[in-house]
Design an enzyme around this catalytic site. Structure first.
Site, PDB file in Angstrom:
ATOM      1  N   HIS A 204       7.119   4.975  12.909  1.00  0.00           N
ATOM      2  CA  HIS A 204       7.404   5.831  11.746  1.00  0.00           C
ATOM      3  C   HIS A 204       6.150   6.335  11.044  1.00  0.00           C
ATOM      4  O   HIS A 204       6.227   7.158  10.158  1.00  0.00           O
ATOM      5  CB  HIS A 204       8.228   5.062  10.709  1.00  0.00           C
TER       6      HIS A 204
ATOM      7  N   HIS B  13      13.890   5.136  12.219  1.00  0.00           N
ATOM      8  CA  HIS B  13      13.552   5.346  10.804  1.00  0.00           C
ATOM      9  C   HIS B  13      14.297   6.591  10.328  1.00  0.00           C
ATOM     10  O   HIS B  13      14.557   7.504  11.110  1.00  0.00           O
ATOM     11  CB  HIS B  13      12.035   5.540  10.703  1.00  0.00           C
TER      12      HIS B  13
ATOM     13  N   ARG C 279       3.063   7.990   9.307  1.00  0.00           N
ATOM     14  CA  ARG C 279       2.720   9.382   9.045  1.00  0.00           C
ATOM     15  C   ARG C 279       1.680   9.915  10.044  1.00  0.00           C
ATOM     16  O   ARG C 279       1.792  11.024  10.538  1.00  0.00           O
ATOM     17  CB  ARG C 279       2.173   9.477   7.619  1.00  0.00           C
TER      18      ARG C 279
ATOM     19  N   ASP D 217       0.791  -1.234   0.000  1.00  0.00           N
ATOM     20  CA  ASP D 217       0.000   0.000   0.000  1.00  0.00           C
ATOM     21  C   ASP D 217       0.819   1.278   0.000  1.00  0.00           C
ATOM     22  O   ASP D 217       0.344   2.326   0.456  1.00  0.00           O
ATOM     23  CB  ASP D 217      -0.912  -0.019   1.229  1.00  0.00           C
TER      24      ASP D 217
ATOM     25  N   GLU E 270      -0.187  -9.027  -1.275  1.00  0.00           N
ATOM     26  CA  GLU E 270      -0.716  -8.488  -0.003  1.00  0.00           C
ATOM     27  C   GLU E 270      -1.940  -7.602  -0.284  1.00  0.00           C
ATOM     28  O   GLU E 270      -2.024  -6.438   0.118  1.00  0.00           O
ATOM     29  CB  GLU E 270       0.336  -7.706   0.790  1.00  0.00           C
TER      30      GLU E 270
ATOM     31  N   GLU F 252      -2.151   5.075   3.111  1.00  0.00           N
ATOM     32  CA  GLU F 252      -2.052   3.674   2.674  1.00  0.00           C
ATOM     33  C   GLU F 252      -3.402   3.038   2.361  1.00  0.00           C
ATOM     34  O   GLU F 252      -3.510   2.207   1.460  1.00  0.00           O
ATOM     35  CB  GLU F 252      -1.306   2.841   3.721  1.00  0.00           C
TER      36      GLU F 252
HETATM   37  C1  UD1 Z   1       6.780   4.984   3.462  1.00  0.00           C
HETATM   38  C2  UD1 Z   1       5.356   4.496   3.107  1.00  0.00           C
HETATM   39  C3  UD1 Z   1       4.751   3.750   4.296  1.00  0.00           C
HETATM   40  C4  UD1 Z   1       5.669   2.640   4.781  1.00  0.00           C
HETATM   41  C5  UD1 Z   1       7.064   3.217   5.052  1.00  0.00           C
HETATM   42  C6  UD1 Z   1       8.011   2.101   5.390  1.00  0.00           C
HETATM   43  C7  UD1 Z   1       4.033   5.913   1.606  1.00  0.00           C
HETATM   44  C8  UD1 Z   1       3.114   7.063   1.509  1.00  0.00           C
HETATM   45  N1  UD1 Z   1       4.511   5.649   2.835  1.00  0.00           N
HETATM   46  O1  UD1 Z   1       6.635   5.948   4.496  1.00  0.00           O
HETATM   47  O2  UD1 Z   1       3.504   3.182   3.903  1.00  0.00           O
HETATM   48  O3  UD1 Z   1       5.148   2.127   5.979  1.00  0.00           O
HETATM   49  O4  UD1 Z   1       7.555   3.878   3.876  1.00  0.00           O
HETATM   50  O5  UD1 Z   1       9.141   2.550   6.072  1.00  0.00           O
HETATM   51  O6  UD1 Z   1       4.338   5.282   0.620  1.00  0.00           O
HETATM   52  N2  UD1 Z   1      14.308   8.607   4.256  1.00  0.00           N
HETATM   53  C9  UD1 Z   1      15.678   8.559   4.069  1.00  0.00           C
HETATM   54  N3  UD1 Z   1      16.243   7.376   3.636  1.00  0.00           N
HETATM   55  C10 UD1 Z   1      15.503   6.254   3.374  1.00  0.00           C
HETATM   56  C11 UD1 Z   1      14.114   6.312   3.576  1.00  0.00           C
HETATM   57  C12 UD1 Z   1      13.530   7.488   4.006  1.00  0.00           C
HETATM   58  O7  UD1 Z   1      16.378   9.526   4.284  1.00  0.00           O
HETATM   59  O8  UD1 Z   1      16.076   5.227   2.984  1.00  0.00           O
HETATM   60  C13 UD1 Z   1      13.688   9.870   4.729  1.00  0.00           C
HETATM   61  C14 UD1 Z   1      13.611  10.959   3.649  1.00  0.00           C
HETATM   62  O9  UD1 Z   1      13.821  12.220   4.232  1.00  0.00           O
HETATM   63  C15 UD1 Z   1      12.156  10.865   3.176  1.00  0.00           C
HETATM   64  C16 UD1 Z   1      11.446  10.518   4.488  1.00  0.00           C
HETATM   65  O10 UD1 Z   1      12.343   9.619   5.156  1.00  0.00           O
HETATM   66  O11 UD1 Z   1      11.711  12.053   2.571  1.00  0.00           O
HETATM   67  C17 UD1 Z   1      10.090   9.904   4.354  1.00  0.00           C
HETATM   68  O12 UD1 Z   1      10.070   8.822   3.410  1.00  0.00           O
HETATM   69  P1  UD1 Z   1       8.682   8.424   2.667  1.00  0.00           P
HETATM   70  O13 UD1 Z   1       8.911   7.234   1.805  1.00  0.00           O
HETATM   71  O14 UD1 Z   1       8.073   9.623   2.013  1.00  0.00           O
HETATM   72  O15 UD1 Z   1       7.719   8.070   3.855  1.00  0.00           O
HETATM   73  P2  UD1 Z   1       7.793   6.930   4.948  1.00  0.00           P
HETATM   74  O16 UD1 Z   1       7.296   7.542   6.212  1.00  0.00           O
HETATM   75  O17 UD1 Z   1       9.118   6.284   4.937  1.00  0.00           O
HETATM   76  N1  UDP Z   2      12.881  -3.629   9.566  1.00  0.00           N
HETATM   77  C1  UDP Z   2      14.259  -3.694   9.375  1.00  0.00           C
HETATM   78  N2  UDP Z   2      15.055  -2.862  10.127  1.00  0.00           N
HETATM   79  C2  UDP Z   2      14.539  -1.975  11.016  1.00  0.00           C
HETATM   80  C3  UDP Z   2      13.134  -1.895  11.184  1.00  0.00           C
HETATM   81  C4  UDP Z   2      12.336  -2.724  10.432  1.00  0.00           C
HETATM   82  O1  UDP Z   2      14.752  -4.505   8.592  1.00  0.00           O
HETATM   83  O2  UDP Z   2      15.295  -1.244  11.654  1.00  0.00           O
HETATM   84  C5  UDP Z   2      11.999  -4.502   8.749  1.00  0.00           C
HETATM   85  C6  UDP Z   2      10.937  -5.242   9.511  1.00  0.00           C
HETATM   86  O3  UDP Z   2      11.410  -6.486   9.990  1.00  0.00           O
HETATM   87  C7  UDP Z   2       9.839  -5.400   8.460  1.00  0.00           C
HETATM   88  C8  UDP Z   2       9.975  -4.136   7.633  1.00  0.00           C
HETATM   89  O4  UDP Z   2      11.278  -3.646   7.876  1.00  0.00           O
HETATM   90  O5  UDP Z   2      10.082  -6.509   7.601  1.00  0.00           O
HETATM   91  C9  UDP Z   2       8.929  -3.152   8.047  1.00  0.00           C
HETATM   92  O6  UDP Z   2       9.209  -1.902   7.522  1.00  0.00           O
HETATM   93  P1  UDP Z   2       8.540  -0.588   8.084  1.00  0.00           P
HETATM   94  O7  UDP Z   2       8.236  -0.744   9.530  1.00  0.00           O
HETATM   95  O8  UDP Z   2       9.424   0.522   7.675  1.00  0.00           O
HETATM   96  O9  UDP Z   2       7.201  -0.466   7.197  1.00  0.00           O
HETATM   97  P2  UDP Z   2       5.708  -1.035   7.311  1.00  0.00           P
HETATM   98  O10 UDP Z   2       5.773  -2.505   7.419  1.00  0.00           O
HETATM   99  O11 UDP Z   2       5.072  -0.365   8.489  1.00  0.00           O
HETATM  100  O12 UDP Z   2       5.064  -0.561   6.058  1.00  0.00           O
END
Ligand code: UD1
Ligand code: UDP
Length: 376
Positions: free
Chosen positions: A205, A238, A207, A98, A120, A134
């Protein structure tokens, strides 16, 4: 005749982890060609997750920017994925869950009239804005999917209620359980051998938890720690700066708190196993904890994963400070209640979900491959 070229789309950490076993499964069959396509919605967290499975994207759109908005991610991913699907002659698109990348993969496939398979599928809450965005993303992906792969019966029923054709729905189990099973066999990292006491693991993490709710979560975790003298609180942060700011401010100065960089999956799985209790708002962690026999408190008001709660492996505690503290202390102090939660069998899968996805998608392409016993 040319082999059909299948596009597997990932953008964020959980997609990498849950799509990796599916890609590895399809790569065992030379009747199809597979392309792993990354939007690059995440950067380090995506790359480290794929690397654990020996995977690297064949194409990487690299769209991430610091503090990206949903509109920015959507427009960049939609444009990039559309162009890639066209240029690379993708015959079928696969995406998971999602995220905004998943939504864009589905929409790009729909505009180009390419079949889209949703892994999923069928997770639902009652509200289009929880979790945000999501719930919208997965409903939209479901609207255009040719094949739906719900992880559980409950998710399949959600799709049936929406009027989807039963012939397009196959219950597979969650591919995340395939991933955790693969890693648990090989990974041996020893976390905190110098600390004889318990570990409490916290990840947050989402939103909808940014800001005040996250402050309450962190404050509650600190309170739990104060009242549990043998415990360490371990918090993989995160990479979102808005998350890190709150965690560092509220937890940064405590001697029994470890704020750490997100460990890769190979290290994170043993960390979950090392934990006595997991506090999380993560979807994936909610699914993995019961598979590892670890009680989990879910820091959200609603969940699209009720199976763990119903089975008794998870509790939905929301983001109320008192409620989190009370439930956590109760579990840490009541051996029987703890034991009951620990003993539940994983309701999310048996580790063979990727094989089921492979079987049904190849069948739909007119290619026979070995079948698997049904799940759910
Ligand atoms: C996204 C997904 C969420 C999922 C999460 C998993 C959407 C809308 N949200 O949210 O469903 O649960 O990923 O973790 O698709 N950033 C880094 N390095 C990284 C990743 C993120 O620096 O490798 C920082 C950046 O500043 C980025 C911010 O995190 O702009 C947010 O990342 P974003 O993918 O927009 O949202 P998530 O909260 O990670
Ligand atoms: N995970 C990881 N390292 C971390 C935190 C989470 O490898 O420090 C893994 C976790 O085991 C799971 C996935 O990342 O498989 C979940 O990702 P996240 O919580 O970012 O997203 P969500 O599942 O909520 O979309």
């Amino acid at each position: 005749m040319d082999k059909p070229r299948l596009g597997f789309i990932v953008g964020t950490r959980p997609e990498a982890i849950k799509v990796a076993p599916v890609v590895l499964e399809f790569r065992k069959f030379d009747s199809v060609e597979t392309l792993l396509i990354s939007s690059g919605q995440h950067r380090e967290m995506l790359d480290q997750s794929l690397a654990v499975f020996g995977l690297k994207p064949d194409i990487d759109l690299g769209i991430m920017t610091a503090g990206q908005t949903l509109t920015e991610v959507t427009s960049r991913a939609l444009e990039g994925l559309t162009k890639t699907f066209k240029e690379r002659g993708i015959a079928r698109v696969f995406a998971q869950g999602d995220t905004t990348t998943t939504f864009c993969a589905a929409l790009a496939a729909f505009y180009l009239q390419i079949p889209f398979d949703h892994i999923e599928a069928g997770l639902r809450t009652d509200s289009i804005s929880t979790p945000f965005p999501e719930e919208f993303n997965r409903r939209a992906a479901g609207l255009v999917a040719s094949l739906h792969y719900p992880p559980t019966k409950w998710a399949a029923e959600n799709l049936l209620k929406e009027g989807k054709d039963p012939k397009t729905i196959h219950v597979t189990g969650n591919t995340g359980i395939d991933a955790v099973n693969l890693i648990v066999k090989t990974s041996s990292q020893d976390w905190f051998p110098e600390h004889p006491g318990r570990v409490i693991l916290l990840t947050t993490h989402r939103r909808e938890n940014l800001g005040e709710p996250m402050s309450r979560i962190a404050t509650a975790a600190r309170e739990v720690l104060e009242k549990t003298p043998d415990a360490l609180l371990v918090v993989p942060m995160h990479r979102n700066p808005q998350v890190r700011e709150v965690l560092m401010k509220i937890l940064g100065d405590h001697e029994r708190v470890r704020l750490i960089e997100p460990p890769d999956y190979e290290a994170f799985v043993p960390l979950m196993k090392r934990a006595a209790l997991i506090l999380t708002d993560s979807g994936g962690v909610q699914e993995e904890a019961p598979a590892l026999g670890r009680p989990v408190l879910v820091l959200r008001d609603t969940t699209e994963r009720p199976e763990g709660v119903e089975a008794g492996a998870a509790k939905l505690v929301g983001t109320d400070q008192k409620k989190i503290t009370g439930e956590a202390l109760n579990l840490l102090n009541d051996k029987e209640a703890y034991h009951r939660m620990q003993q539940v069998v994983s309701p999310y899968g048996d580790g063979m979900a990727s094989q089921r996805v492979r079987y049904w998608s190849l069948k739909n392409l007119g290619i026979d491959s070995p079948g698997v016993t049904p799940w759910g």
